[in-house]
Every structure is written in structure tokens, then in C-alpha cells.
Design a protein around this motif. Structure first.
Motif, mmCIF file in Angstrom:
data_model
loop_
_atom_site.group_PDB
_atom_site.id
_atom_site.type_symbol
_atom_site.label_atom_id
_atom_site.label_comp_id
_atom_site.label_asym_id
_atom_site.label_seq_id
_atom_site.Cartn_x
_atom_site.Cartn_y
_atom_site.Cartn_z
ATOM 1 N N SER A 1 -4.149 -1.713 3.900
ATOM 2 C CA SER A 1 -5.564 -1.875 3.584
ATOM 3 C C SER A 1 -6.180 -0.550 3.156
ATOM 4 C CB SER A 1 -6.325 -2.386 4.811
ATOM 5 O OG SER A 1 -5.838 -3.627 5.241
ATOM 6 N N ARG B 1 -8.517 -11.622 -0.360
ATOM 7 C CA ARG B 1 -7.942 -10.356 0.124
ATOM 8 C C ARG B 1 -8.944 -9.196 0.056
ATOM 9 N NH1 ARG B 1 -3.977 -7.988 -2.587
ATOM 10 N NH2 ARG B 1 -4.518 -8.902 -4.611
ATOM 11 N N ARG C 1 -7.495 -5.717 1.521
ATOM 12 C CA ARG C 1 -6.485 -6.020 2.526
ATOM 13 C C ARG C 1 -5.280 -6.644 1.851
ATOM 14 N NH1 ARG C 1 -11.191 -8.295 4.071
ATOM 15 N NH2 ARG C 1 -10.368 -10.389 3.683
ATOM 16 N N SER C 2 -4.169 -6.679 2.603
ATOM 17 C CA SER C 2 -2.931 -7.303 2.103
ATOM 18 C C SER C 2 -2.605 -6.814 0.698
ATOM 19 C CB SER C 2 -3.076 -8.834 2.110
ATOM 20 O OG SER C 2 -3.359 -9.299 3.403
ATOM 21 N N LYS D 1 -0.948 -5.334 -2.621
ATOM 22 C CA LYS D 1 0.319 -5.589 -3.304
ATOM 23 C C LYS D 1 0.548 -4.485 -4.334
ATOM 24 C CE LYS D 1 -0.727 -10.549 -3.092
ATOM 25 N NZ LYS D 1 -0.902 -11.800 -3.897
ATOM 26 N N ASP E 1 -1.668 -4.328 -7.285
ATOM 27 C CA ASP E 1 -3.050 -3.858 -7.125
ATOM 28 C C ASP E 1 -3.198 -2.395 -7.522
ATOM 29 O OD1 ASP E 1 -3.210 -5.794 -4.110
ATOM 30 O OD2 ASP E 1 -4.102 -6.307 -6.051
#
Length: 113
Positions: free
Chosen positions: A17, A66, A83-84, A86, A89
């Protein structure tokens, strides 16, 4: 003169995060819709999230569920909670006040193990 300064980026592992901030000056922050975008090398800018004056939010499908956008008008500051995360991102994240000027210079987010 409107100035937007983003911060909070960094290197994070997949699943991690980050919380980004966007501080505005030289403008009545509360009067404008705040938006976050991202741009990866070689790709077009992608709108990530938007929050209107009174709190209505919109998200890109790729981040919905997310990411959370918020704002504190008393502090002239916008936020993007991510958050979460990848690897996809990974990008430079920038903010703008729609109709008030350009995007800020951005803060780099790198998601990698």
C-alpha cells in the motif's frame, strides 16, 4: 498562481500500500473537482480517480475497489490511498484541479518485488 505538489510515492512490493498526497496553493481548493491520473513510460495518461466538491467519487475500472480518493478542503489537500498494488500500477501519479490548470509534476510509484 496555482501550484500542486504531489508526494508519497515510492517502491513497494506487490500487494502493498501507499498513500499519496496533493497539496494545492494559490487557489480556492474547495471550489474544484480534484483528479488523480497516472502515466507509465511510453503510455498515455490515464485518469485514475476523481472527487467532486461535495465528495462524489469516480474511479477507473482498473483501480476500483483498491484505491480511495479523498480530500480535506481545510488543508487544501487531496489524497489517494492505494492498496493491493500490482506491478501494472507502476507509473508517475499526478493531481489536478479540473478547469484550474495543468497536472502537477507527479510522484513516482513503483510496484516490484
Amino acid at each position: 498562481q496555482v501550484q500542486l505538489v504531489e508526494s508519497g510515492g515510492g517502491l513497494v512490493q506487490p500487494g502493498g500500500s501507499l498513500n499519496l498526497s496533493c497539496v494545492a496553493s494559490g487557489i480556492n481548493f474547495s471550489m474544484y473537482t480534484l483528479a488523480w491520473s497516472r502515466q507509465a513510460p511510453g503510455k498515455q495518461r490515464e485518469l485514475v480517480a476523481r472527487i467532486r466538491r461535495f465528495g462524489q467519487t469516480n474511479y477507473a475500472d482498473a483501480v476500483n475497489g483498491r484505491f480511495t480518493i479523498s480530500r480535506d478542503n481545510a488543508k487544501n489537500t487531496g489524497y489517494l490511498e492505494m492498496r493491493s498494488l500490482k506491478p501494472e500500477d507502476t507509473a508517475t501519479y499526478s493531481c489536478t484541479l479540473e478547469g484550474a490548470g495543468d497536472w502537477g509534476r507527479g510522484t513516482q510509484v513503483t510496484v516490484s518485488s
